[in-house]
Design a protein around this motif. Structure first.
Motif, PDB file in Angstrom:
ATOM      1  N   GLU A  19      38.109  91.108  46.114  1.00 35.84           N
ATOM      2  CA  GLU A  19      36.914  91.300  47.329  1.00 35.84           C
ATOM      3  C   GLU A  19      36.776  92.680  47.425  1.00 35.84           C
ATOM      4  O   GLU A  19      35.595  92.946  47.506  1.00 35.84           O
ATOM      5  CB  GLU A  19      37.439  90.345  48.321  1.00 35.84           C
ATOM      6  N   GLU A  20      37.587  93.367  47.540  1.00 33.48           N
ATOM      7  CA  GLU A  20      37.297  94.753  47.871  1.00 33.48           C
ATOM      8  C   GLU A  20      36.498  95.673  46.760  1.00 33.48           C
ATOM      9  O   GLU A  20      35.875  96.797  46.965  1.00 33.48           O
ATOM     10  CB  GLU A  20      38.730  95.516  48.431  1.00 33.48           C
ATOM     11  N   PHE A  24      29.663  93.069  48.409  1.00 34.33           N
ATOM     12  CA  PHE A  24      28.322  93.559  49.170  1.00 34.33           C
ATOM     13  C   PHE A  24      28.568  94.398  50.451  1.00 34.33           C
ATOM     14  O   PHE A  24      28.012  95.281  50.637  1.00 34.33           O
ATOM     15  CB  PHE A  24      27.534  92.371  49.332  1.00 34.33           C
ATOM     16  N   LYS A  25      29.589  93.893  51.224  1.00 32.26           N
ATOM     17  CA  LYS A  25      30.358  94.357  52.468  1.00 32.26           C
ATOM     18  C   LYS A  25      30.638  95.920  52.107  1.00 32.26           C
ATOM     19  O   LYS A  25      30.197  96.837  52.802  1.00 32.26           O
ATOM     20  CB  LYS A  25      31.124  93.803  52.989  1.00 32.26           C
ATOM     21  N   PHE A  31      27.469 102.658  51.729  1.00 31.66           N
ATOM     22  CA  PHE A  31      25.819 103.190  51.954  1.00 31.66           C
ATOM     23  C   PHE A  31      25.749 103.960  53.223  1.00 31.66           C
ATOM     24  O   PHE A  31      25.286 104.580  53.379  1.00 31.66           O
ATOM     25  CB  PHE A  31      24.964 102.195  51.601  1.00 31.66           C
ATOM     26  N   VAL A  32      26.081 103.083  54.383  1.00 29.34           N
ATOM     27  CA  VAL A  32      25.670 103.572  55.644  1.00 29.34           C
ATOM     28  C   VAL A  32      26.597 104.917  55.789  1.00 29.34           C
ATOM     29  O   VAL A  32      25.936 105.899  56.417  1.00 29.34           O
ATOM     30  CB  VAL A  32      26.132 102.474  56.699  1.00 29.34           C
ATOM     31  N   LEU A  33      27.676 104.857  55.537  1.00 37.05           N
ATOM     32  CA  LEU A  33      28.502 106.095  55.774  1.00 37.05           C
ATOM     33  C   LEU A  33      27.939 107.523  54.956  1.00 37.05           C
ATOM     34  O   LEU A  33      27.826 108.506  55.606  1.00 37.05           O
ATOM     35  CB  LEU A  33      29.872 105.600  55.444  1.00 37.05           C
ATOM     36  N   PHE A  73      34.343 104.126  47.975  1.00 42.06           N
ATOM     37  CA  PHE A  73      33.613 102.814  48.167  1.00 42.06           C
ATOM     38  C   PHE A  73      32.413 102.579  46.974  1.00 42.06           C
ATOM     39  O   PHE A  73      32.296 101.595  46.802  1.00 42.06           O
ATOM     40  CB  PHE A  73      32.413 103.103  49.482  1.00 42.06           C
ATOM     41  N   PHE A  74      32.158 103.600  45.778  1.00 45.09           N
ATOM     42  CA  PHE A  74      31.362 103.273  44.873  1.00 45.09           C
ATOM     43  C   PHE A  74      32.114 103.423  43.582  1.00 45.09           C
ATOM     44  O   PHE A  74      31.879 102.971  42.607  1.00 45.09           O
ATOM     45  CB  PHE A  74      30.327 104.523  44.866  1.00 45.09           C
ATOM     46  N   MET A  75      33.103 104.674  43.543  1.00 46.57           N
ATOM     47  CA  MET A  75      33.982 104.728  42.230  1.00 46.57           C
ATOM     48  C   MET A  75      35.256 104.042  42.161  1.00 46.57           C
ATOM     49  O   MET A  75      35.712 104.113  41.183  1.00 46.57           O
ATOM     50  CB  MET A  75      33.995 106.238  42.082  1.00 46.57           C
TER      51      MET A  75
END
Length: 115
Positions: A19-20, A24-25, A31-33, A73-75
């Motif tokens: 899940e992590e 989408f979450k 993205f917001v950070l 969060f992205f990599m």
């Protein structure tokens, strides 16, 4: 006879979805950070809230925070089959980058004093 193959997670093959990893979450939070960590230094620069060395220091702090957000969060630096190898490769890359930058600054400052 053709064997029917369905696409999707196969727990028996070790290809379970986490899940992590890529949810989408997770992407939304990252993205917001990223946006917030970009807008704060922009605000400080545009409104001239800080000057000189203080401003550069704050921008560097926010850059490091942005780097950490991008990694996690992205990599997905801590997920995968061997997260320890990912972290070791990252540390090696950082050591090489730091060495190149520090040596370049050292050479440029030496050339400035010689001339």
């Amino acid at each position: 006879m053709a064997q029917e193959h369905t696409h999707g997670p196969h727990p028996e093959h070790g290809h379970e979805e986490h899940e992590e990893h890529g949810s989408f979450k997770s992407y939304t939070i990252g993205f917001v950070l990223s946006i917030v960590l970009t807008l704060i230094p922009l605000y400080l620069v545009v409104n001239e809230t800080l000057a000189g060395g203080e401003l550069i220091f704050v921008i560097l702090i926010f850059a490091v925070l942005q780097f950490i957000v991008q990694l996690f969060f992205f990599m997905h630096i801590r997920s995968g089959e061997a997260p320890r190898y990912n972290v070791m490769a990252l540390i090696l890359g950082l050591v090489i980058a730091f060495t190149v930058v520090a040596a370049s600054i050292w050479i440029m400052s030496f050339n400035a004093t010689v001339q």
